[in-house]
Design an enzyme around this catalytic site. Structure first.
Site, PDB file in Angstrom:
ATOM      1  CB  THR A  34      -0.938   0.008   1.213  1.00  0.00           C
ATOM      2  OG1 THR A  34      -0.141  -0.100   2.408  1.00  0.00           O
ATOM      3  CG2 THR A  34      -1.909  -1.151   1.150  1.00  0.00           C
ATOM      4  CB  ALA A  80       0.288  -6.119   7.808  1.00  0.00           C
ATOM      5  CB  THR A  98      -6.028  -2.756   7.367  1.00  0.00           C
ATOM      6  OG1 THR A  98      -6.317  -2.481   5.996  1.00  0.00           O
ATOM      7  CG2 THR A  98      -4.607  -3.305   7.467  1.00  0.00           C
ATOM      8  CB  THR A 130       0.520   1.347  19.080  1.00  0.00           C
ATOM      9  OG1 THR A 130       0.791   2.677  19.516  1.00  0.00           O
ATOM     10  CG2 THR A 130      -0.996   1.183  18.979  1.00  0.00           C
ATOM     11  CG  ASP A 131       2.753   4.094  23.298  1.00  0.00           C
ATOM     12  OD1 ASP A 131       2.286   4.338  22.159  1.00  0.00           O
ATOM     13  OD2 ASP A 131       3.648   4.787  23.807  1.00  0.00           O
ATOM     14  CD  GLU A 132      -0.779   6.488  18.818  1.00  0.00           C
ATOM     15  OE1 GLU A 132      -1.896   6.948  18.544  1.00  0.00           O
ATOM     16  OE2 GLU A 132       0.201   6.596  18.063  1.00  0.00           O
ATOM     17  CE1 TYR A 155      -2.292   2.401  14.365  1.00  0.00           C
ATOM     18  CE2 TYR A 155      -1.728   4.030  16.035  1.00  0.00           C
ATOM     19  CZ  TYR A 155      -1.435   2.861  15.351  1.00  0.00           C
ATOM     20  OH  TYR A 155      -0.299   2.156  15.644  1.00  0.00           O
ATOM     21  CE  LYS A 159      -1.731  -2.164  15.981  1.00  0.00           C
ATOM     22  NZ  LYS A 159      -1.196  -3.244  15.085  1.00  0.00           N
ATOM     23  CG  ASN A 184       5.270   7.971  19.162  1.00  0.00           C
ATOM     24  OD1 ASN A 184       4.457   7.479  19.945  1.00  0.00           O
ATOM     25  ND2 ASN A 184       4.954   8.930  18.327  1.00  0.00           N
ATOM     26  N   GLY A 287      -8.583  15.242  19.478  1.00  0.00           N
ATOM     27  CA  GLY A 287      -8.341  14.116  20.377  1.00  0.00           C
ATOM     28  C   GLY A 287      -6.875  13.790  20.568  1.00  0.00           C
TER      29      GLY A 287
END
Length: 345
Positions: A34, A80, A98, A130-132, A155, A159, A184, A287
Site C-alpha cells: 500500500t 501489517a 485492515t 502500540t502504546d496508543e 487508529y 489496534k 513511538n 483528540g
C-alpha cells in the site's frame, strides 16, 4: 527459524526483516504494498537465499491460507497495519478493515495452519501493537501491561480491537501468542508523513516545520532498530499469552524533539539562518493524546532487554541517513496525501 512477517515492506516491519535475515532466520515478507510500503526498505537483504516476498493483502483469507500452506512458517510476526493517526481521522473505515478484520484473518489462517500441522509446540504468533491503545497520561505516570485500554483515535481503537482478538484466540483456541505494545518509533526508512521525517525534509526544503498545538505533547521515542531487536527477543523467549511493553526510555515533548533535529541540521547542513526559525505552530489534531510513557520493567526483568540508543544518538543517525538517502525519500513525496495536512476532522 522461518518467520512470516506481515507488513515487512513498511517502516518497522522492514527493520525486523533486515535484522532477522542478518541473524540467519528465513523470512517470508507478506505485504500488500500500500502507499506507505516500499520494497527499497528491504533491498539490503532482497537477494539473500533466506528471504522471500509474497505480495498479498491480509484482508484476503484465501491468499493467506495459500501462503501458510506453501511456506509453513515456524512463527508469525504480525506488523501489517494502517498506522497514521491523521489518516484514521479522515478515513476510519480502512483502519477497521485492515487492523481489525485483517488481524482476524491472520489469526484464523495461523490457527488453521497450526492445527493442521498437529499444534507444534514451537509455533508462535507475535502480534505487534502500540502504546496508543492505553489512551493518554497526565504529567506523571507510565503505561504498564495492566493499564486499562482507553483508545482515543480511530487508529488506536482499531489496534485495541486487534489486541483483544489476539488474546481471545489464545484463551479460546489455545493459539500460542505473544503481544507487544511499543512507544513511538523513529529511524531510517521512516515514511515521510510522520513527525520526524516531515521535520527533516521540510527543513531541507525551506518549508515550515509544523507542530500541533503548543508542542507540549510528550512521546517516548524508540529507535526502530532497538525495537526490532526487542521484537525478535519476545518472539523467541516471551512467555505464551504474555504482553510486553517496549519503550525507548526517551521522553521528549514534540517541541524539544524538533529543536533537537534543527540543532543537528544546523551542524550537518548549515543554512542561511537556524532551522528552528522555520518552526510553525498549527491547529492541534482532534483528540490529541497529551503524553505517552512506557514502563519497561517487565521486558527488562523477564527478558533482559533495554534500549541501546539514546534519543540524541538516534536522531543524529536518523538525520544523517536522510541526508545520505535522498534517492529513497524523494519519490515517496509524490505519494497520495504526503505533505498535506490530514486529520482536521
Amino acid at each position: 527459524m522461518k518467520i512470516l512477517v506481515t507488513g515487512g515492506a513498511g517502516f518497522i516491519g522492514s527493520a525486523v526483516v533486515r535484522l532477522a535475515v542478518s541473524r540467519g532466520h528465513k523470512v517470508v515478507n507478506l505485504d500488500a504494498l500500500t502507499y506507505a510500503a516500499c520494497l527499497e526498505n528491504v533491498a539490503p537483504v532482497a537477494d539473500s537465499p533466506l528471504y522471500a516476498f509474497e505480495k498479498a493483502d491480509i484482508r484476503d483469507p484465501k491468499a493467506l491460507a495459500e501462503i501458510f500452506a506453501r511456506h509453513k512458517p515456524d512463527a508469525v510476526m504480525h506488523l501489517a497495519a494502517e498506522s497514521h493517526v491523521d489518516r484514521s481521522i479522515d478515513g476510519p473505515g480502512a483502519f477497521i478493515e485492515t487492523n481489525v478484520m485483517g488481524t482476524y484473518n491472520m489469526l484464523q489462517a495461523a490457527r488453521s495452519f497450526w492445527e493442521a500441522e498437529g499444534r507444534p509446540e514451537g509455533f508462535r504468533f507475535h502480534h505487534i501493537s502500540t502504546d496508543e491503545v492505553y489512551g493518554t497520561l497526565g504529567p506523571t505516570g507510565q503505561f504498564t501491561e495492566e493499564t486499562p485500554y482507553a483508545p482515543n483515535s480511530p487508529y488506536s481503537a482499531s489496534k485495541a480491537g486487534s489486541d483483544h482478538l489476539v488474546r481471545a484466540w489464545h484463551e479460546t483456541y489455545g493459539l500460542p501468542v505473544v503481544l507487544t505494545n511499543c512507544s513511538n518509533n523513529y529511524g531510517p526508512y521512516h515514511f515521510p508523513e510522520k513527525l520526524i521525517p516531515v521535520v527533516i525534509l521540510n527543513a531541507l526544503a525551506g518549508k515550515p516545520l509544523p507542530i500541533y498545538g503548543d508542542g507540549s505533547n510528550v512521546r517516548d521515542w524508540l529507535y526502530v532498530e532497538d525495537h526490532a531487536d526487542a521484537l525478535l527477543l519476545v518472539l523467541e523467549k516471551g512467555a505464551l499469552g504474555r504482553s510486553y511493553n517496549i519503550g525507548g526510555e526517551n521522553e521528549r515533548s514534540n517541541l524539544e524533539l524538533v529543536r533537537t533535529i534543527c540543532a543537528i541540521l544546523d551542524r550537518l547542513r548549515p543554512a542561511k539562518q537556524p532551522y528552528a526559525e522555520q518552526i510553525t505552530f498549527v491547529t492541534d489534531r482532534p483528540g490529541h493524546d497529551a503524553r505517552y510513557a512506557i514502563d519497561p520493567t517487565r521486558i527488562r526483568e523477564e527478558l533482559g532487554w533495554r534500549p541501546s540508543v539514546t534519543v540524541e544518538e538516534g536522531l543524529e543517525r536518523t538525520v544523517r541517513w536522510y541526508l545520505e538517502n535522498e534517492d529513497w525519500w524523494r519519490p515517496l513525496l509524490e505519494r497520495h496525501g504526503v505533505g498535506e495536512r490530514l486529520g482536521k476532522a
